[in-house]
Scaffold this active site. Structure first.
Site, mmCIF file in Angstrom:
data_model
loop_
_atom_site.group_PDB
_atom_site.id
_atom_site.type_symbol
_atom_site.label_atom_id
_atom_site.label_comp_id
_atom_site.label_asym_id
_atom_site.label_seq_id
_atom_site.Cartn_x
_atom_site.Cartn_y
_atom_site.Cartn_z
ATOM 1 N NE ARG A 109 -38.624 -12.983 -11.873
ATOM 2 C CZ ARG A 109 -37.438 -13.818 -11.408
ATOM 3 N NH1 ARG A 109 -37.509 -15.044 -11.590
ATOM 4 N NH2 ARG A 109 -36.749 -13.150 -10.988
ATOM 5 C CE LYS A 128 -34.564 -11.763 -7.007
ATOM 6 N NZ LYS A 128 -33.648 -13.077 -7.282
ATOM 7 C CE1 TYR A 187 -36.388 -19.443 -6.139
ATOM 8 C CE2 TYR A 187 -37.563 -17.713 -7.751
ATOM 9 C CZ TYR A 187 -37.052 -18.991 -7.402
ATOM 10 O OH TYR A 187 -37.572 -19.950 -8.409
ATOM 11 C CG HIS A 219 -31.246 -16.096 -3.692
ATOM 12 N ND1 HIS A 219 -30.873 -17.366 -4.043
ATOM 13 C CD2 HIS A 219 -32.091 -16.057 -4.358
ATOM 14 C CE1 HIS A 219 -31.773 -18.087 -5.114
ATOM 15 N NE2 HIS A 219 -32.432 -16.843 -5.438
ATOM 16 C CD GLU A 240 -33.627 -19.342 -1.600
ATOM 17 O OE1 GLU A 240 -32.955 -18.685 -0.793
ATOM 18 O OE2 GLU A 240 -34.578 -18.906 -2.238
ATOM 19 C CB SER A 274 -31.870 -23.415 -12.212
ATOM 20 O OG SER A 274 -32.004 -22.930 -11.012
ATOM 21 C CG LEU A 280 -27.484 -24.311 -5.639
ATOM 22 C CD1 LEU A 280 -27.599 -22.941 -5.469
ATOM 23 C CD2 LEU A 280 -28.794 -25.174 -6.296
ATOM 24 C CB VAL A 314 -26.277 -18.451 -13.679
ATOM 25 C CG1 VAL A 314 -27.755 -18.669 -13.546
ATOM 26 C CG2 VAL A 314 -26.220 -18.295 -15.322
ATOM 27 C CG ASP A 336 -30.050 -14.681 -7.499
ATOM 28 O OD1 ASP A 336 -30.147 -13.549 -7.389
ATOM 29 O OD2 ASP A 336 -30.974 -15.136 -8.301
ATOM 30 C CB VAL A 386 -28.303 -9.611 -14.388
ATOM 31 C CG1 VAL A 386 -29.990 -9.343 -13.963
ATOM 32 C CG2 VAL A 386 -27.742 -8.682 -15.341
ATOM 33 C CB ALA A 387 -29.136 -10.406 -8.672
ATOM 34 C CG ASN A 388 -33.564 -9.327 -11.584
ATOM 35 O OD1 ASN A 388 -32.463 -8.874 -11.746
ATOM 36 N ND2 ASN A 388 -34.846 -8.568 -11.528
#
Length: 371
Positions: A15, A75, A94, A96, A118, A134, A240, A267, A270, A298-300
């Protein structure tokens, strides 16, 4: 303002912070944009497209960080990027931070103004800059889970929808928010049995109105979580708490008693994950096994579909980038309390209460730093 867009360097992250069309909007409003060479290659946006939009292409990330008043990323910054930040420079991405003490330590030492996508809020509640990713991650979670359930990938070898004469899989979704509702929409399309668990009756009612009898909605308590997790073939974690570490709804003991070859897709990784056995993985090595249960953490996740993800994210972030560029960070935050909620670290201080509580830092009201 001069805005910098470096190339993302996290594992398999394709991205980019701004699309060419977003750059064009900013340039039209009188701002300068500098973009690292090939930053948009992962979404099919060539340097020429950025130049046509009015950006200046710089050869490396070092030059972008040095030139820019504000860095716009996707990220969380990696260690080499944190080292390039300087006092007073704005970082908009982001973050996190709650499960990441090292990143928080680095950002505090940088003296930069760090605004996290976020935790930016919106009128009436909700997290407008987290929602698009999301949505993507929730929809991807079902296909990732289906892939992991294949025998060749460590799963029990089950088809989500079954076939005539063979029952379908059971998918349990923890959380009925944006991740959960999007996961459920895809899950019901597979023909699986879908159970959605949440502690909010209003959220469960929304899910019931959205999908009706195609889902089973269950109130979240220890008994219900345990029963449905232990009988599931695929569990998707989408809980979340804004800015804070995710609650550990599924314990190590639960995982030990799940079906052999079942799959969990976390999910919430993160923010630390909602399974006690979760640890962040990458697209290069997405899974590991604990007690015969395949873990996909997977964090992304949205980075795997970067075109969709980048354009969806820019639709949400561009208005805030424009506010920051037009008014400066102090003016923009003073004028918009929802953007103020995004300020996590500023001038060596933690300005997000949930991050401060999670990491043991002193909390400083963000408004006190605007004087």
């Amino acid at each position: 303002m001069r805005i910098g867009v470096p190339k993302e360097i996290k594992n398999h992250e394709y991205r980019v912070g701004l699309t060419p069309s977003s750059v064009r909007e900013l340039v039209a409003q009188g701002h300068e944009v500098v973009v690292e060479r090939a930053a948009g290659a992962g979404i099919g946006a060539a340097d020429a497209a950025y130049e046509k939009a009015g950006a200046k292409i710089l050869p490396g990330a070092g030059e972008v960080f040095a030139a820019a008043d504000m860095i716009v990323k996707v990220k969380e910054p990696q260690a080499v990027e944190i080292a390039r930040l300087r006092p007073g420079q704005v970082l908009f991405t982001y973050l996190h931070l709650a499960p990441d003490p090292e990143q928080c330590k680095g950002l505090l030492a940088s003296g930069a103004v760090c605004i996290a996508y976020e935790t930016v809020t919106q009128p009436g509640g909700g997290l407008p800059l987290l929602a698009p990713m999301s949505e993507v991650a929730g929809r991807m979670a079902v296909q990732a889970g289906a892939h992991c359930l294949e025998k060749a990938h460590g799963g029990m070898g089950i088809l989500l929808g079954g076939v005539a004469g063979v029952p379908p899989a059971k998918i349990v979704i923890l959380g009925a928010g944006v991740v959960g509702s999007n996961a459920a929409q895809i899950a019901v399309g597979t023909g699986a049995i879908v159970v959605v668990i949440d502690r909010s009756i209003d959220a469960l009612r929304r899910m019931d109105r959205l999908l009706g009898a195609r889902t089973i909605t269950v109130f979240s308590n220890r008994d219900n979580v345990e029963h449905h997790v232990l009988t599931a073939d695929l569990v998707i974690g989408g809980v979340l708490v804004p800015g804070a570490a995710a609650p550990k709804l599924v314990t190590r003991s639960h995982v030990a008693h799940m079906k052999p070859g079942s799959v969990v897709v976390d999910v919430a990784i993160d923010q630390g994950g909602c399974f006690e056995t979760s640890r962040a993985t990458t697209h290069a090595e997405p899974t590991y096994v604990v007690d015969n249960v395949v873990h996909y953490c997977v964090a992304n996740m949205p980075g795997a579909v970067p075109r969709t993800s980048t354009y969806a994210l820019n639709n949400a972030t561009l208005p805030f980038v424009q506010q920051l560029a037009e008014k400066g960070w102090k003016g923009a935050l003073a004028a918009n309390p929802h953007l103020m909620a995004g300020l996590n670290v500023c001038a060596g201080k933690v300005t997000c209460r949930e991050v401060a509580q999670a990491l043991g830092h002193a909390f400083v009201e963000p408004g006190t730093l605007l004087a």
